[in-house]
Enzyme design. Structure first.
Site, mmCIF file in Angstrom:
data_model
loop_
_atom_site.group_PDB
_atom_site.id
_atom_site.type_symbol
_atom_site.label_atom_id
_atom_site.label_comp_id
_atom_site.label_asym_id
_atom_site.label_seq_id
_atom_site.Cartn_x
_atom_site.Cartn_y
_atom_site.Cartn_z
ATOM 1 N N ASN A 28 0.059 -8.993 -1.884
ATOM 2 C CA ASN A 28 -0.972 -9.214 -0.670
ATOM 3 C C ASN A 28 -2.391 -9.417 -1.133
ATOM 4 O OD1 ASN A 28 0.012 -6.765 -1.110
ATOM 5 N ND2 ASN A 28 -0.911 -5.997 0.848
ATOM 6 N N GLU A 84 0.766 3.853 -4.494
ATOM 7 C CA GLU A 84 -0.244 3.856 -2.989
ATOM 8 C C GLU A 84 1.451 3.129 -2.426
ATOM 9 O OE1 GLU A 84 -0.974 2.150 -0.139
ATOM 10 O OE2 GLU A 84 -1.994 0.166 -1.391
ATOM 11 N N CYS A 97 -1.219 -2.932 3.767
ATOM 12 C CA CYS A 97 0.002 -1.665 3.800
ATOM 13 C C CYS A 97 -1.420 -1.692 5.034
ATOM 14 C CB CYS A 97 -1.040 -1.013 2.733
ATOM 15 S SG CYS A 97 -1.794 -0.969 1.784
#
Length: 485
Positions: A154, A252, A286
């Site tokens: 992303n 993460e 995210c």
């Protein structure tokens, strides 16, 4: 000369120079059009194991290099990201479906990450400890050795460089496994920049591939640390493998981030912030705003204004059109987002805007009449969907925000005094007052709580030094000590 001349990298992997990978070749596909932009080589597990062995050898000399030598490579890399920004941005736009401002953010941040990392070799590397013995006692920072960086699609450049740059600066070698869907923006770009910056051979090797390559860069005996950014499900598997191998893993992971809109908030500004938080990069972040918690006094006006904004955001090919949203990365992701929207409607939700797609182009969507059990409210969508729910009291807003398996980022919009009261009670790795949920800086610690990560942080000088080094206790006596044997 172009940085990304296909003659250098096409059909190859970067392991012991540019060579043919054992995994064959993968098309680089433009999601907006389906056009093939080029071809990248794919690695195998055997390629990854061989790369780890080479990295371990190269790392020893790199760790012994003068701090200024490492710092100079990082500074040159930062300058190269600036010099070749437009060329790199074109690849980010076409390969990942990003709009141009998002691509510009990636190259700017990549340069900043390198410039910040260039200060790490000159940072204090430990401390002098007190001792009851007649000796000097030190705790000193030493490189981990070989670091595996596994990055997603992303933000392919940012989410690779934020680990690659500080890991190299601290004296480590790096195995980089980019997502195969963005192997150029998240892999080839970094490899070429650091080659041109003068990084010695073997210290950065780029290995696009599937799950077997990901498993190998975790499992390889030479690897001492894994830095992973991606889904919570994949992060669990990597964390389990790393735990079995007694290797630290910095994870993460996902997020379903709340935006709390307080009574008294400026409605127009709040809606602008909210739209950015939910629709930036098609919601494929995210930190995307996945839950809008709006005070009941503003709720109706907020939904109307957010829906109006969503209906007027153009969606299309960011390479050829001045759009606000590009395509989702692939059919699987688009189908997942559509499934959650359809499920919400079937469960009684109302679509105030959007709700459908044309191929990978997904309309900015606003959902209301949700319950806490609606999947579109509970789950990470990773699409341009804004679920909105009202609340009556600050206590209720805090409880709803915390009632989530994720804990990555929360935004609070409105009077600062009330926002501060809420901030102290929120379980989240990041809290932003009078900002939406999507924010990152190279000097800031980044990470989450609960299912958003394992409490580790990347970002900022001291966090990066702690992340990419190990502490060694060192003592020195003026002469050999006396022992009772």
């Amino acid at each position: 000369m172009a940085l990304l001349d296909p003659a250098t990298w096409e059909n190859k992997i970067a392991a012991d120079g540019w060579q043919t990978g054992g995994g064959g070749v993968l098309d680089v596909v433009e999601p907006a059009t389906g056009h093939v932009l080029g071809h990248v080589g794919l690695a195998t597990a055997d390629d990854a194991y061989a790369a780890a062995r080479r990295a371990a050898v190269a790392q020893r000399e790199w760790a012994a290099a003068p701090p200024e030598a490492r710092a100079a490579v990082l500074r040159r890399a930062g300058l190269l990201f600036e010099e070749h920004a437009e060329e790199i941005q074109r690849w980010i736009v076409r390969e990942s479906g990003a709009i141009e401002p998002k691509a510009q953010l990636e190259t700017h941040t990549a340069a900043s990450e390198c410039f910040d990392a260039s200060g790490l070799p000159h940072l204090g590397q430990g401390e002098v400890l007190p001792s009851d013995e007649a000796r000097w006692s030190f705790a000193r920072r030493r490189p981990v050795g070989v670091v595996s960086v596994i990055a997603p699609f992303n933000f392919p450049l940012i989410l690779s460089i934020r680990a690659v740059a500080p890991a190299l600066a601290c004296g480590n070698a790096v195995l980089l496994k980019p997502d195969p869907r963005t192997a150029v923006s998240g892999g080839v770009v970094l490899q070429r920049v650091f080659e041109e910056a003068g990084l010695p051979a073997g210290l950065l090797q780029t290995l696009p591939g599937g799950a077997e390559v990901g498993a190998a860069v975790v499992d390889a005996p030479e690897v001492g640390l894994i830095a992973f950014t991606g889904s919570t499900a994949a992060g669990r598997r990597i964390g389990e493998a790393a735990g079995r191998l007694l290797k630290p893993a910095h994870l993460e992971l996902g997020g379903n981030n709340a935006l709390i809109v307080l009574p008294g908030a400026d409605l127009d500004r709040a809606v602008s912030a909210a739209a950015f938080g939910s629709f930036m990069h098609q919601g494929q972040i995210c930190m995307t705003t996945g839950r809008h918690l709006v005070h009941e006094s503003l709720f109706d006006d907020y939904v109307e204004a957010l829906a109006d904004k969503a209906k007027n955001l153009p969606v299309g090919d960011p390479h050829t059109e001045p759009v606000a949203l590009g395509p989702l990365i692939d059919e699987q992701q688009a189908a997942h987002a559509q499934e959650l929207v359809d499920d919400a409607v079937d469960s009684g939700a109302c679509v105030a805007a959007g709700g459908s797609r044309s191929g990978l182009l997904f309309e900015p969507t606003v959902l209301t009449d949700l319950t806490p059990d609606t999947r579109a409210w509970k789950e990470e969508i990773f699409g341009p969907v804004a679920p909105v729910m009202s609340y009556a009291t600050l206590d209720e807003a805090v409880d709803l925000a915390n009632a989530c398996e994720y804990g990555l980022s929360i935004g609070i919009l409105g009077p600062v005094g009330e926002a501060m009261k809420a901030a102290d009670r929120l379980d989240s790795g990041k809290v932003h007052i009078n900002e939406q949920t999507v924010s990152d800086e190279s000097a800031a610690p980044f990470g989450g709580t609960k299912d958003s990560g394992n409490g580790t942080r990347i970002g900022g000088m001291h966090n990066n030094l702690e992340t990419f080094t190990e502490v060694q206790w060192l003592t020195v006596r003026p002469e050999i000590a006396d022992y009772p044997f």
